[in-house]
Write an enzyme that holds these catalytic residues in place. Structure first.
Site, short mmCIF file in Angstrom:
data_model
loop_
_atom_site.label_atom_id
_atom_site.label_comp_id
_atom_site.label_asym_id
_atom_site.label_seq_id
_atom_site.Cartn_x
_atom_site.Cartn_y
_atom_site.Cartn_z
CG HIS A 1 46.89 37.95 46.08
ND1 HIS A 1 48.06 38.44 46.57
CD2 HIS A 1 47.09 37.76 44.75
CE1 HIS A 1 48.94 38.54 45.59
NE2 HIS A 1 48.38 38.14 44.47
C1 BDR Z 1 44.82 41.54 44.21
O1 BDR Z 1 44.70 42.02 42.88
C2 BDR Z 1 44.04 41.08 42.09
O2 BDR Z 1 44.76 40.90 40.91
C3 BDR Z 1 43.87 39.83 42.91
O3 BDR Z 1 42.63 39.23 42.63
C4 BDR Z 1 43.93 40.33 44.32
O4 BDR Z 1 42.65 40.73 44.77
C5 BDR Z 1 46.28 41.28 44.51
O5 BDR Z 1 47.03 42.44 44.38
#
Ligand code: BDR
Ligand code: CA
Length: 312
Positions: free
Chosen positions: A241
């Site tokens: 992500h």
């Molecule tokens: C986001 O939430 C976190 O768990 C990850 O680091 C990312 O920033 C994804 O939904």
């Protein structure tokens, strides 16, 4: 020209890869990293941030601790995704890099005042608490921010922490609402993109085979991260992500999206934290964000590999 950025983060295996990617990239000058409570509590996110910076060998980059809870809600964490430490997958030594004494929100304010207006970009890859708090404390900085390139939200993919909401926005929707209403140019990297940014076995093994310590660390983190997503979504691979934000700064041509209006639901019965993205432009509301949807996955992973390979 070198792009000055502040990374606001809650590591998080994917945050860690984003930090390494930024620190490996000479096009970016990381002025500092600010930890926020998110995936795990602040005491762990600031510790993890220092561990990652130390791993990269870039101990010239200062690390600050910001807010330890959302603006007006209890903290929701995600140990079920990231493990007990927030950074499970490999063991890193206690960092020698100290935590800066200054509060992270004050660092953001001071930095934006110290640099020419429009020259510093904020890259939040956790809940938006620190950014909103900085805007509350010092409204004069809002007009000085060049842009905010954030990971958060979803439209077609809808949600990952509730059926309607993505984690970073859900944890502090009031903060997100203030940031989305701030008037600062926004670049939004939602799940619609990041669920396409999936690691595969060959890439992880290529990272593991890199001669330095950073490549194998990325392999260890993404191995761990993959287990959760495979069980939850049946997908092969871990979604990177947060590195998508840094990748957009380096190569915006790898991504496609639309300038649209995005509002944050703060008091929905079932939809709190939803990013109400006007993808079809039906609302008549003015665009406030470049909301991305697609990525050239293979080019993205090639770039991350090449950059991490430059690190020790
Ligand atoms: C986001 O939430 C976190 O768990 C990850 O680091 C990312 O920033 C994804 O939904
Ligand atoms: Ca994150």
């Amino acid at each position: 020209m070198v792009q000055k950025i502040i990374i606001d983060t809650d590591p998080g295996q994917d945050d860690a890869v984003a930090i390494l990617l930024a620190l490996a990239s000479p096009e970016l000058q990381v002025l500092g990293l600010v930890a926020v409570a998110g995936n795990v509590p602040l005491a762990l996110t600031e510790l993890n941030t220092r561990k990652v910076v130390e791993l990269s060998g870039r101990t010239d980059v200062p690390v600050f601790a910001g807010c330890d809870r959302p603006l007006s809600r209890d903290l929701v964490t995600a140990e079920h995704v990231h493990g007990k430490t927030g950074l499970d997958g490999i063991d890193l030594p206690e960092p020698t890099l100290p935590l800066q004494a200054q509060h992270g929100v004050d660092f953001i304010v001071e930095t934006l005042r110290a640099h020419d207006a429009g020259t510093v970009t904020l890259v939040p890859i956790g809940p938006l608490t620190n950014i909103a708090e900085a805007f509350r404390r010092a409204p004069d900085i809002i007009g000085r921010v060049q842009q905010i390139v954030l990971m958060g939200g979803a439209y077609f993919e809808v949600g990952n922490i509730t059926p309607a909401a993505e984690f970073n926005i859900y944890v502090d929707p009031e903060a997100a609402a203030e940031v989305f209403a701030s008037g600062v140019p926004l670049v939004v990297m939602p799940l619609d993109v990041t669920h396409k940014a999936l690691t595969d076995r060959a890439w992880i093994e290529a990272m593991r085979a890199l001669p330095g310590r950073c490549g194998p660390a990325v392999a260890g983190w993404t191995d761990f991260f993959e287990r959760f997503d495979t069980a939850k979504y049946g997908s092969v691979g871990a979604p990177l992500h947060d590195p998508c934000t840094i990748a957009w700064l380096l190569h915006p041509d790898l991504f496609e999206g639309r300038h649209i209006n995005v509002e944050i639901e703060v008091d929905g019965r079932w939809t709190t934290g939803m990013t109400v993205a006007d993808w079809w432009r039906v609302s008549g509301r003015a665009p406030n964000a470049l909301f991305l949807k697609d990525v050239d996955r293979d080019a993205l992973f090639d770039m991350i590999h090449d950059r991490i390979a430059r690190l020790p």
